[in-house]
Design a protein around this motif. Structure first.
Motif, short mmCIF file in Angstrom:
data_model
loop_
_atom_site.label_atom_id
_atom_site.label_comp_id
_atom_site.label_asym_id
_atom_site.label_seq_id
_atom_site.Cartn_x
_atom_site.Cartn_y
_atom_site.Cartn_z
N MET A 1 -84.05 40.38 89.72
CA MET A 1 -84.27 39.14 88.98
C MET A 1 -85.77 38.88 88.84
O MET A 1 -86.49 38.93 89.83
CB MET A 1 -83.61 37.97 89.70
CG MET A 1 -83.69 36.65 88.96
SD MET A 1 -83.00 35.29 89.94
CE MET A 1 -81.32 35.86 90.16
N ALA A 3 -89.41 37.21 88.77
CA ALA A 3 -89.95 36.16 89.63
C ALA A 3 -90.07 34.83 88.89
O ALA A 3 -90.04 33.77 89.49
CB ALA A 3 -91.30 36.59 90.19
N PRO A 6 -86.51 30.93 87.43
CA PRO A 6 -85.93 30.03 88.43
C PRO A 6 -84.49 29.62 88.12
O PRO A 6 -83.67 29.51 89.03
CB PRO A 6 -86.87 28.82 88.43
CG PRO A 6 -87.56 28.87 87.10
CD PRO A 6 -87.70 30.32 86.78
N ASP A 8 -82.21 31.27 86.75
CA ASP A 8 -81.27 32.36 87.03
C ASP A 8 -80.71 32.26 88.44
O ASP A 8 -79.65 32.80 88.74
CB ASP A 8 -81.95 33.72 86.85
CG ASP A 8 -81.67 34.30 85.47
OD1 ASP A 8 -81.03 33.60 84.66
OD2 ASP A 8 -82.08 35.44 85.21
N ARG A 9 -81.42 31.56 89.33
CA ARG A 9 -80.93 31.38 90.69
C ARG A 9 -79.74 30.42 90.72
O ARG A 9 -79.06 30.29 91.75
CB ARG A 9 -82.05 30.87 91.59
CG ARG A 9 -83.19 31.87 91.75
CD ARG A 9 -84.25 31.35 92.72
NE ARG A 9 -85.29 32.35 92.93
CZ ARG A 9 -86.38 32.47 92.19
NH1 ARG A 9 -86.56 31.65 91.18
NH2 ARG A 9 -87.27 33.41 92.45
N VAL A 10 -79.51 29.75 89.60
CA VAL A 10 -78.33 28.88 89.46
C VAL A 10 -77.30 29.53 88.54
O VAL A 10 -76.12 29.60 88.88
CB VAL A 10 -78.73 27.50 88.90
CG1 VAL A 10 -77.50 26.63 88.69
CG2 VAL A 10 -79.70 26.81 89.85
N PRO A 13 -75.63 33.14 89.99
CA PRO A 13 -74.67 32.93 91.07
C PRO A 13 -73.39 32.24 90.60
O PRO A 13 -72.31 32.50 91.13
CB PRO A 13 -75.45 32.04 92.06
CG PRO A 13 -76.87 32.44 91.85
CD PRO A 13 -76.98 32.67 90.37
N ARG A 174 -79.25 43.08 84.73
CA ARG A 174 -78.41 42.19 85.54
C ARG A 174 -77.35 41.51 84.69
O ARG A 174 -76.21 41.32 85.14
CB ARG A 174 -79.28 41.15 86.26
CG ARG A 174 -80.01 40.18 85.31
CD ARG A 174 -81.11 39.42 86.03
NE ARG A 174 -81.74 38.40 85.20
CZ ARG A 174 -82.65 38.67 84.27
NH1 ARG A 174 -83.02 39.92 84.04
NH2 ARG A 174 -83.19 37.70 83.56
N SER A 208 -78.81 32.44 80.13
CA SER A 208 -79.77 33.19 80.94
C SER A 208 -80.55 34.19 80.08
O SER A 208 -81.77 34.34 80.23
CB SER A 208 -79.04 33.92 82.07
OG SER A 208 -79.94 34.74 82.81
N TYR A 212 -84.45 34.10 79.62
CA TYR A 212 -85.18 35.20 80.27
C TYR A 212 -84.74 36.55 79.70
O TYR A 212 -84.15 37.37 80.40
CB TYR A 212 -84.93 35.17 81.78
CG TYR A 212 -85.10 33.80 82.40
CD1 TYR A 212 -86.36 33.19 82.46
CD2 TYR A 212 -84.01 33.12 82.93
CE1 TYR A 212 -86.51 31.94 83.03
CE2 TYR A 212 -84.17 31.87 83.51
CZ TYR A 212 -85.41 31.28 83.54
OH TYR A 212 -85.57 30.04 84.11
#
Length: 239
Positions: A1, A3, A6, A8-10, A13, A174, A208, A212
């Motif tokens: 992922m 850096a 951010p 994508d962390r939500v 998952p 991903r 996403s 990104y």
């Protein structure tokens, strides 16, 4: 992922959680899945509509930036994408029919198997449009974009140059892995209304990608009429 991703962390998952939920509910055989979570106008459907609308806003913003930069091909692609996601968001909730409570018009009543104000539930004779155009064909197109383009983008300079010129968002690896995993699970599980969750997963992955993409340099510099990405393709080797 990356850096700098951010959200994508939500988003990602949540994709993994929904894929896992499909497997769990397949074995649990509980009514909760299709009577609560994936029910008509339930959490999955509303979340899908909201995410599709957010994607519309992201694409519309890109279209406006490309328009100011004088990049007409890129602006056209972004505008078309924005319209498609606005349409998809409206279709997901039948353009507010069940919210406001109006009755579908005569055309939809006679030609829709759900008698709702939307196009994806229309039928021609006994053939349901949702299974033909919005099912197999759309799935193939999406897989070619989400998986096919992802795999060849960095391997074929001509494809990369074309995708960058037209500002086609390229999914990351991903995204491709999650889409393939979700597609495989959907094909194997036996659940009523499983496609509602598949649409939710797609809306998460799509947002996403738009935020990104693999070719993020194209969209980060959309405001410049003569950006470095226009003068030198992203795949050009560094010296």
């Amino acid at each position: 992922m990356p850096a700098n991703a951010p959200l994508d962390r939500v988003l990602l998952p949540l994709v993994a959680a929904n894929i896992t939920a499909l497997v769990i509910f397949h074995f649990l055989r509980t009514d909760f899945f299709h009577t609560v979570y994936a029910i008509e106008d339930g959490p999955a459907e509303w979340a899908t509509a909201i995410l599709l609308f957010i994607s519309f806003l992201v694409l519309a913003r890109h279209a406006a930036r490309f328009a100011r930069a004088g990049r007409k091909p890129a602006m056209a692609i972004m505008a078309l994408g924005a319209l498609l996601f606005f349409f998809a968001s409206g279709e997901e909730i039948s353009w507010g029919q069940r919210i406001v409570g109006w009755e579908a018009g005569e055309f939809f009543t006679e030609n829709s198997h759900r008698e709702e104000t939307n196009l994806h539930n229309l039928k021609i004779g006994e053939v349901k449009l949702v299974k033909v155009l919005f099912g197999n064909i759309l799935t193939l197109v999406l897989l070619l974009w989400l998986v096919g383009l992802t795999l060849i983008y960095k391997r074929m300079p001509a494809v990369a140059k074309t995708a960058d010129h037209w500002a086609i968002p390229v999914a990351g690896y991903r995204h491709a892995v999650l889409v393939l995993l979700a597609s495989g699970v959907i094909a194997l599980v036996d659940l009523q209304r499983k496609w509602e969750v598949y649409e939710f997963i797609f809306s998460l992955v799509a947002l996403s990608i738009f935020l990104y993409p693999q070719n993020a340099h194209v969209f980060g510099r959309a405001r410049h009429a003569r950006s470095k990405s226009e003068r030198q393709p992203a795949h050009a080797p560094q010296r």
